[in-house]
Design an enzyme around this catalytic site. Structure first.
Site, PDB file in Angstrom:
ATOM      1  N   HIS A   1     -64.774 -63.497  15.927  1.00  0.00           N
ATOM      2  CA  HIS A   1     -63.679 -64.177  15.233  1.00  0.00           C
ATOM      3  C   HIS A   1     -62.996 -63.263  14.216  1.00  0.00           C
ATOM      4  CE1 HIS A   1     -64.617 -68.145  16.994  1.00  0.00           C
ATOM      5  NE2 HIS A   1     -65.798 -67.544  17.155  1.00  0.00           N
TER       6      HIS A   1
ATOM      7  N   LYS B   1     -71.508 -34.463  -2.274  1.00  0.00           N
ATOM      8  CA  LYS B   1     -72.425 -34.236  -3.407  1.00  0.00           C
ATOM      9  C   LYS B   1     -71.906 -33.098  -4.279  1.00  0.00           C
ATOM     10  CE  LYS B   1     -76.595 -35.610  -0.886  1.00  0.00           C
ATOM     11  NZ  LYS B   1     -77.843 -35.132  -0.297  1.00  0.00           N
TER      12      LYS B   1
ATOM     13  N   GLU C   1     -75.536 -39.594  11.938  1.00  0.00           N
ATOM     14  CA  GLU C   1     -75.950 -38.360  11.262  1.00  0.00           C
ATOM     15  C   GLU C   1     -76.485 -37.326  12.252  1.00  0.00           C
ATOM     16  OE1 GLU C   1     -77.133 -39.178   6.732  1.00  0.00           O
ATOM     17  OE2 GLU C   1     -78.849 -38.563   7.911  1.00  0.00           O
TER      18      GLU C   1
HETATM   19  O1  PA5 Z   1     -81.655 -38.731   7.264  1.00  0.00           O
HETATM   20  C1  PA5 Z   1     -81.554 -38.150   6.200  1.00  0.00           C
HETATM   21  O2  PA5 Z   1     -82.091 -37.035   6.014  1.00  0.00           O
HETATM   22  C2  PA5 Z   1     -80.809 -38.723   5.027  1.00  0.00           C
HETATM   23  O3  PA5 Z   1     -80.076 -39.834   5.307  1.00  0.00           O
HETATM   24  C3  PA5 Z   1     -81.780 -39.087   3.920  1.00  0.00           C
HETATM   25  O4  PA5 Z   1     -82.668 -40.044   4.406  1.00  0.00           O
HETATM   26  C4  PA5 Z   1     -81.077 -39.615   2.688  1.00  0.00           C
HETATM   27  O5  PA5 Z   1     -80.051 -38.750   2.298  1.00  0.00           O
HETATM   28  C5  PA5 Z   1     -82.072 -39.768   1.543  1.00  0.00           C
HETATM   29  O6  PA5 Z   1     -82.661 -38.542   1.266  1.00  0.00           O
HETATM   30  P1  PA5 Z   1     -83.989 -38.434   0.413  1.00  0.00           P
HETATM   31  O7  PA5 Z   1     -85.043 -39.193   1.108  1.00  0.00           O
HETATM   32  O8  PA5 Z   1     -84.272 -36.975   0.336  1.00  0.00           O
HETATM   33  O9  PA5 Z   1     -83.683 -39.029  -0.949  1.00  0.00           O
END
Ligand code: PA5
Length: 435
Positions: free
Chosen positions: A309, A423, A288
């Site tokens: 494996h 989303k 990310e």
């Molecule tokens: O690193 C990030 O920002 C995302 O992966 C969030 O952790 C994830 O989308 C969950 O978001 P939230 O904590 O707002 O529900």
């Protein structure tokens, strides 16, 4: 003593020392951006000083809530997705027995929700919760993420039906934004104890906030040692300029040098199954943070010898895309020797008396040699053991290196604009008002 060591001897046939030394100014400049907050994403640098700034009053309250909930819960449901559950799960699964679900100890057993929309999962979860005393920790920084919101609605309804509204409220803890979001509003209206995820700490960098600390403490692990490990690694990351002495700078330099040489995939290789969720957390952190603007190493993972494996053939002889970062543990918590058998029907008497770690180490050394010969550079990240202190060091090491590496790559490591695309489509298909 240096607890986390990065051994790069098996990378040097693929990038030379001069190339790495030439990267030192780049990674130092990237670190300076992290420390000065003068580059993209600077609103999300709260994690850099977090180990030094954990509020003792918050920590005492958290431990008191954990003690109160532990008395009446055999199970805790942690509701969250991405950075709101992977950090806690990484630490808990690294430390607990692989068979903890069956061999329950005195501490609550942690289960997860909100990280999937699989309907069977929730049917099975609710059926299990019918027979267990449980509490719930619901975590969402935005407070509006669909998956945990749906899961929390389902689990809350079950909890209220089982215990009544007032008792259910005393079994719920919320971790969310200080002011905004649906979860914040629910927590206020229902009177749940609540903890804050600081504005300047992004989800995937939040494991050392209550997001990680509360579930980890609930599972019975020492969050003070975790924070101590993170603090010690922070000092090393901040105070040392040389690549040899600063594993985070070295790691960031090596992975960027390999990327520039055409290696597009980094595989985190765990030598023990209990490190699987270290890899899951690491994949989110790096995927990310760096996968944007058409750039970034693809983070992948395997466990040896399990996956040799299944994936070993590809790694050895498939397309040459990847390098490996192998996580080596010098002393696992237990020793299991191979027993003697005079008849030797299985032909493995040559292993008698050796521990599984000795055998696994030979497998790992053999794997390193084979993969390097097959054109796969291998870094080895060596830790003495797996405990809270070492995990705290590893968390901070990977976070800091990620920030340095992202800036060295030339991206903003602290946003995730691409996550919104699915989303938008999902909301449209679901008929969400306004979408
Ligand atoms: O690193 C990030 O920002 C995302 O992966 C969030 O952790 C994830 O989308 C969950 O978001 P939230 O904590 O707002 O529900």
């Amino acid at each position: 003593m240096e607890t986390v060591k990065l051994n790069i001897e098996n990378v040097l046939g693929f990038v030379d020392r001069a190339e790495l030394e030439a990267m030192q100014p780049e990674v130092l400049a990237a670190r300076a951006h992290l420390l000065k907050g003068d580059a993209a994403g600077s609103d999300f640098l709260g994690w850099v000083d977090l180990p030094e700034q954990v509020d003792p009053a918050m920590l005492s309250r958290l431990k008191a809530d954990v003690a109160r909930l532990s008395v009446k819960s055999k199970v805790m449901v942690v509701v969250g997705i991405g950075g709101s559950y992977l950090g806690a799960r990484m630490v808990i699964e690294a430390l607990q027995s692989e068979f903890a679900a069956i061999c329950r100890g005195s501490k609550p057993y942690i289960v997860y929700a909100g990280h999937t929309l699989g309907e069977d999962y929730y049917a099975q979860l609710l059926a299990m919760l019918d027979g267990e005393d449980y509490s719930v920790c619901v975590i969402s920084k935005s407070g509006t993420t669909t998956e945990p919101a749906v899961a929390f609605r389902i689990v809350k309804a079950h909890l209220e039906a089982k215990y009544g509204k007032a008792e259910a409220a005393s079994r719920i803890v919320a971790i969310t934004d200080a002011r905004r979001g649906a979860l914040h509003d629910i927590a206020v209206q229902e009177g749940y104890p609540a903890y804050v995820i600081p504005d300047n700490v992004g989800g995937r960098f939040s494991v050392l906030t209550p997001v990680g600390l509360l579930p980890i403490a609930m599972a019975g692990y020492d969050v003070d040692r975790l924070l101590e490990g993170a603090r010690d690694m922070r000092r090393r990351c901040l105070e040392t300029d040389s690549l040899e002495a600063n594993p985070a700078l070295l790691y960031a330099a090596v992975r960027n040098a390999l990327y520039r040489r055409g290696f597009k995939v980094e595989m985190l290789v765990g030598c023990q199954l209990n490190l699987r969720y270290v890899a899951e957390w690491w994949k989110q952190l790096y995927g990310e943070s760096e996968g944007k603007d058409g750039r970034g190493l693809l983070p992948h993972s395997i466990t040896i010898t399990t996956d040799l494996h299944s994936m070993g053939q590809y790694v050895q002889q498939g397309e040459r895309l990847m390098f490996e970062t192998m996580l080596r543990v010098a002393s696992p918590a237990h020793r299991v020797p191979v027993p003697t058998d005079e008849r030797n029907l299985d032909g493995i008497n040559y292993l008698c008396g050796k521990t599984l770690t000795e055998i696994n180490d030979c497998a790992a050394d053999g794997t390193v040699a084979a993969h390097v010969a097959g054109g796969v550079p291998v870094m080895q990240l060596e830790v003495p053991s797996v405990d809270e202190y070492v995990l705290g060091q590893l968390i901070y090491f990977f976070e800091f290196a990620c920030g340095v590496s992202g800036y060295t790559l030339g991206v903003n490591p602290f946003d995730q604009p691409g996550v919104e695309f699915y989303k938008k489509n999902m909301f449209h298909l679901l008929g969400k008002p306004g979408c």
